[in-house]
Motif scaffolding. Structure first.
Motif, PDB file in Angstrom:
ATOM      1  N   CYS A  92       0.743  -1.259  -0.131  1.00  0.00           N
ATOM      2  CA  CYS A  92       0.316  -0.052  -0.030  1.00  0.00           C
ATOM      3  C   CYS A  92       1.016   1.165   0.016  1.00  0.00           C
ATOM      4  CB  CYS A  92      -0.835  -0.034   1.309  1.00  0.00           C
ATOM      5  SG  CYS A  92      -1.922   1.506   1.453  1.00  0.00           S
ATOM      6  N   ALA A  93       0.344   2.350  -0.571  1.00  0.00           N
ATOM      7  CA  ALA A  93       1.321   3.582  -0.650  1.00  0.00           C
ATOM      8  C   ALA A  93       0.106   4.477  -0.320  1.00  0.00           C
ATOM      9  CB  ALA A  93       2.222   3.526  -1.804  1.00  0.00           C
ATOM     10  N   SER A  94       0.783   5.511  -0.091  1.00  0.00           N
ATOM     11  CA  SER A  94       0.014   6.998  -0.144  1.00  0.00           C
ATOM     12  C   SER A  94       0.842   8.018  -0.526  1.00  0.00           C
ATOM     13  CB  SER A  94      -0.682   7.444   1.259  1.00  0.00           C
ATOM     14  OG  SER A  94       0.247   7.686   2.174  1.00  0.00           O
ATOM     15  N   ARG A  95       0.243   9.248  -1.033  1.00  0.00           N
ATOM     16  CA  ARG A  95       1.124  10.394  -1.486  1.00  0.00           C
ATOM     17  C   ARG A  95       0.920  11.578  -0.781  1.00  0.00           C
ATOM     18  NH1 ARG A  95       0.229  14.125  -5.582  1.00  0.00           N
ATOM     19  NH2 ARG A  95      -1.270  13.068  -6.758  1.00  0.00           N
ATOM     20  N   ASP A  96       1.923  12.177  -0.482  1.00  0.00           N
ATOM     21  CA  ASP A  96       1.584  13.448  -0.073  1.00  0.00           C
ATOM     22  C   ASP A  96       0.798  14.461  -0.900  1.00  0.00           C
ATOM     23  OD1 ASP A  96       2.394  16.338   0.964  1.00  0.00           O
ATOM     24  OD2 ASP A  96       4.057  15.488   2.009  1.00  0.00           O
ATOM     25  N   PRO A  97      -0.174  15.222  -0.155  1.00  0.00           N
ATOM     26  CA  PRO A  97      -0.960  15.982  -0.944  1.00  0.00           C
ATOM     27  C   PRO A  97      -0.209  17.411  -1.418  1.00  0.00           C
ATOM     28  CG  PRO A  97      -1.299  16.274   1.479  1.00  0.00           C
ATOM     29  CD  PRO A  97      -0.344  15.200   1.229  1.00  0.00           C
ATOM     30  N   ARG A  98       0.790  17.731  -1.115  1.00  0.00           N
ATOM     31  CA  ARG A  98       1.623  18.747  -1.450  1.00  0.00           C
ATOM     32  C   ARG A  98       2.264  18.560  -2.989  1.00  0.00           C
ATOM     33  NH1 ARG A  98       5.939  19.527   2.992  1.00  0.00           N
ATOM     34  NH2 ARG A  98       5.775  17.290   2.815  1.00  0.00           N
ATOM     35  N   GLY A  99       2.255  17.273  -3.352  1.00  0.00           N
ATOM     36  CA  GLY A  99       2.359  17.050  -4.824  1.00  0.00           C
ATOM     37  C   GLY A  99       3.380  16.009  -5.056  1.00  0.00           C
ATOM     38  N   VAL A 100       3.452  15.489  -6.231  1.00  0.00           N
ATOM     39  CA  VAL A 100       4.667  14.366  -6.456  1.00  0.00           C
ATOM     40  C   VAL A 100       5.920  14.372  -6.027  1.00  0.00           C
ATOM     41  CG1 VAL A 100       5.439  12.596  -8.109  1.00  0.00           C
ATOM     42  CG2 VAL A 100       2.991  13.699  -8.269  1.00  0.00           C
ATOM     43  N   ARG A 101       6.301  15.836  -5.983  1.00  0.00           N
ATOM     44  CA  ARG A 101       7.905  15.898  -5.675  1.00  0.00           C
ATOM     45  C   ARG A 101       8.150  15.623  -4.274  1.00  0.00           C
ATOM     46  NH1 ARG A 101       5.874  21.121  -6.526  1.00  0.00           N
ATOM     47  NH2 ARG A 101       6.880  21.201  -8.331  1.00  0.00           N
ATOM     48  N   TYR A 102       7.023  15.340  -3.347  1.00  0.00           N
ATOM     49  CA  TYR A 102       7.291  15.016  -2.035  1.00  0.00           C
ATOM     50  C   TYR A 102       7.309  13.540  -1.946  1.00  0.00           C
ATOM     51  CZ  TYR A 102       6.784  19.904  -0.952  1.00  0.00           C
ATOM     52  OH  TYR A 102       7.012  21.392  -0.827  1.00  0.00           O
ATOM     53  N   GLY A 103       6.998  12.797  -2.844  1.00  0.00           N
ATOM     54  CA  GLY A 103       7.024  11.086  -2.990  1.00  0.00           C
ATOM     55  C   GLY A 103       6.158  10.497  -2.523  1.00  0.00           C
ATOM     56  N   TYR A 104       6.098   9.303  -2.901  1.00  0.00           N
ATOM     57  CA  TYR A 104       5.243   8.342  -2.112  1.00  0.00           C
ATOM     58  C   TYR A 104       5.770   7.352  -0.939  1.00  0.00           C
ATOM     59  CZ  TYR A 104       3.168   9.038  -7.048  1.00  0.00           C
ATOM     60  OH  TYR A 104       2.836   9.566  -8.182  1.00  0.00           O
ATOM     61  N   THR A 105       4.962   7.405  -0.148  1.00  0.00           N
ATOM     62  CA  THR A 105       5.296   6.575   1.195  1.00  0.00           C
ATOM     63  C   THR A 105       4.574   5.178   0.941  1.00  0.00           C
ATOM     64  OG1 THR A 105       5.452   8.423   2.502  1.00  0.00           O
ATOM     65  CG2 THR A 105       5.342   6.564   3.552  1.00  0.00           C
ATOM     66  N   PHE A 106       5.412   3.998   1.195  1.00  0.00           N
ATOM     67  CA  PHE A 106       4.961   2.850   0.948  1.00  0.00           C
ATOM     68  C   PHE A 106       4.894   2.029   2.452  1.00  0.00           C
ATOM     69  CE2 PHE A 106       5.047   1.576  -3.495  1.00  0.00           C
ATOM     70  CZ  PHE A 106       5.575   2.499  -4.034  1.00  0.00           C
ATOM     71  N   GLY A 107       3.935   1.192   2.539  1.00  0.00           N
ATOM     72  CA  GLY A 107       3.858   0.547   3.710  1.00  0.00           C
ATOM     73  C   GLY A 107       5.202  -0.854   3.584  1.00  0.00           C
ATOM     74  N   SER A 108       5.054  -1.639   4.551  1.00  0.00           N
ATOM     75  CA  SER A 108       5.941  -2.818   4.746  1.00  0.00           C
ATOM     76  C   SER A 108       5.494  -3.734   3.903  1.00  0.00           C
ATOM     77  CB  SER A 108       6.358  -3.221   6.060  1.00  0.00           C
ATOM     78  OG  SER A 108       6.817  -2.072   6.901  1.00  0.00           O
ATOM     79  N   GLY A 109       4.251  -4.006   3.622  1.00  0.00           N
ATOM     80  CA  GLY A 109       3.661  -4.978   2.637  1.00  0.00           C
ATOM     81  C   GLY A 109       2.983  -6.068   3.475  1.00  0.00           C
ATOM     82  N   THR A 110       2.294  -6.681   2.740  1.00  0.00           N
ATOM     83  CA  THR A 110       1.707  -7.974   3.183  1.00  0.00           C
ATOM     84  C   THR A 110       1.844  -9.029   2.272  1.00  0.00           C
ATOM     85  OG1 THR A 110      -0.442  -7.174   4.193  1.00  0.00           O
ATOM     86  CG2 THR A 110      -0.548  -9.107   3.437  1.00  0.00           C
ATOM     87  N   ARG A 111       2.600 -10.088   2.665  1.00  0.00           N
ATOM     88  CA  ARG A 111       2.996 -11.158   1.988  1.00  0.00           C
ATOM     89  C   ARG A 111       1.776 -12.186   1.806  1.00  0.00           C
ATOM     90  NH1 ARG A 111       7.513 -13.160   0.210  1.00  0.00           N
ATOM     91  NH2 ARG A 111       8.900 -12.133   1.660  1.00  0.00           N
ATOM     92  N   LEU A 112       1.170 -12.452   0.644  1.00  0.00           N
ATOM     93  CA  LEU A 112       0.203 -13.280   0.422  1.00  0.00           C
ATOM     94  C   LEU A 112       0.798 -14.561  -0.180  1.00  0.00           C
ATOM     95  CD1 LEU A 112      -3.260 -13.857   0.516  1.00  0.00           C
ATOM     96  CD2 LEU A 112      -3.075 -12.846  -1.614  1.00  0.00           C
ATOM     97  N   THR A 113       0.101 -15.562   0.660  1.00  0.00           N
ATOM     98  CA  THR A 113       0.375 -17.166  -0.069  1.00  0.00           C
ATOM     99  C   THR A 113      -1.017 -17.641  -0.126  1.00  0.00           C
ATOM    100  OG1 THR A 113       2.471 -16.958   1.172  1.00  0.00           O
ATOM    101  CG2 THR A 113       1.778 -18.968   0.378  1.00  0.00           C
ATOM    102  N   VAL A 114      -1.044 -18.042  -1.400  1.00  0.00           N
ATOM    103  CA  VAL A 114      -2.215 -18.765  -1.838  1.00  0.00           C
ATOM    104  C   VAL A 114      -1.857 -20.252  -2.004  1.00  0.00           C
ATOM    105  CG1 VAL A 114      -4.346 -19.096  -3.524  1.00  0.00           C
ATOM    106  CG2 VAL A 114      -3.181 -16.795  -2.919  1.00  0.00           C
TER     107      VAL A 114
END
Lengths: 115, 116
Positions: A92-114
């Motif tokens: 999952c990621a979210s983006r700073d509302p100030r704009g793309v130049r401030y980057g995207y922050t990612f979570g640590s992830g969920t490992r899904l095993t089916v």
């Protein structure tokens, strides 16, 4: 520093079952995303979400996938009927509302095993 | 469609030395953003550095700097004074500056090993 939080960190599910992956984006962020990474491969875009609707989705994001922001803080990815090939790391990621130049922050992830 | 290529699947460097990771991209756009993300064994994606295409000056963040060559469509990452904690997978990513897309396009990654 603010974080994007994902739960669970690892989920094992049987083929054909429904799974919900949960994310809590950074509180003042307005743009939210799901990406996936099949083991050993590159990170791929799934979907972006803004103003309570999907703003963009990839070819991977077919009818078995859905996203929602049910309560103003959580952002979820649902896979209706999991397949073996859905096994991957989901970010999952979210983006700073100030704009793309401030980057995207990612979570640590969920490992899904089916299985 | 835009593509990002990282031609080095693996690189290694001695602690305290300098290493450069390469990234090239293909686009017909003139304005865009470029990013380097680090993915340590914990699997979290951590932003290392960003570059806006309209800025000629190369971005720098402490020991990390980029060599942005717009005409050559090249965006390499230089890590100076390498540390053991720099060992990770490094992904280069592209994001169009147009308003009809908001996705990051990633390369296949370069695994960096740091030896003491």
């Amino acid at each position: 520093e603010p974080e994007v939080t994902q739960t669970p960190s690892h989920q094992v599910t049987q083929m054909g079952q429904e799974v919900i992956l949960r994310c809590v984006p950074i509180s003042n962020h307005l743009y939210f995303y799901w990406y996936r990474q099949i083991l050993g491969q590159k990170v791929e875009f799934l979907v972006s979400f803004y103003n309570n609707e999907i703003s963009e989705k990839s070819e991977i994001f077919d009818d078995q996938f859905s996203v929602e922001r049910p309560d103003g803080s959580n952002f979820t990815l649902k896979i209706r009927s999991t397949k073996l090939e859905d096994s991957a790391m989901y970010f999952c990621a979210s983006r700073d509302p100030r704009g793309v130049r401030y980057g995207y922050t990612f979570g640590s992830g969920t490992r899904l095993t089916v299985v | 469609a835009q593509t990002v290529t990282q031609s080095q699947p693996e690189m290694s460097v001695q602690e305290a030395e300098t290493v450069t990771l390469s990234c090239t991209y293909d686009t017909s756009e003139s304005d865009y953003y470029l990013f380097w993300y680090k993915q340590p064994p914990s699997r979290q994606m951590i932003l290392v550095i960003r570059q806006e295409a309209y800025k000629q000056q190369n971005a720098t963040e402490n020991r990390f700097s980029v060599n942005f060559q717009k005409a050559a469509k090249s965006f390499s990452l230089k890590i100076s004074d390498s540390q053991l904690g720099d060992a990770a997978m490094y992904f280069c990513a592209y994001r169009s500056a147009t308003y009809n897309t908001d996705k990051l396009i990633f390369g296949t990654g370069t695994r960096l090993q740091v030896f003491p």
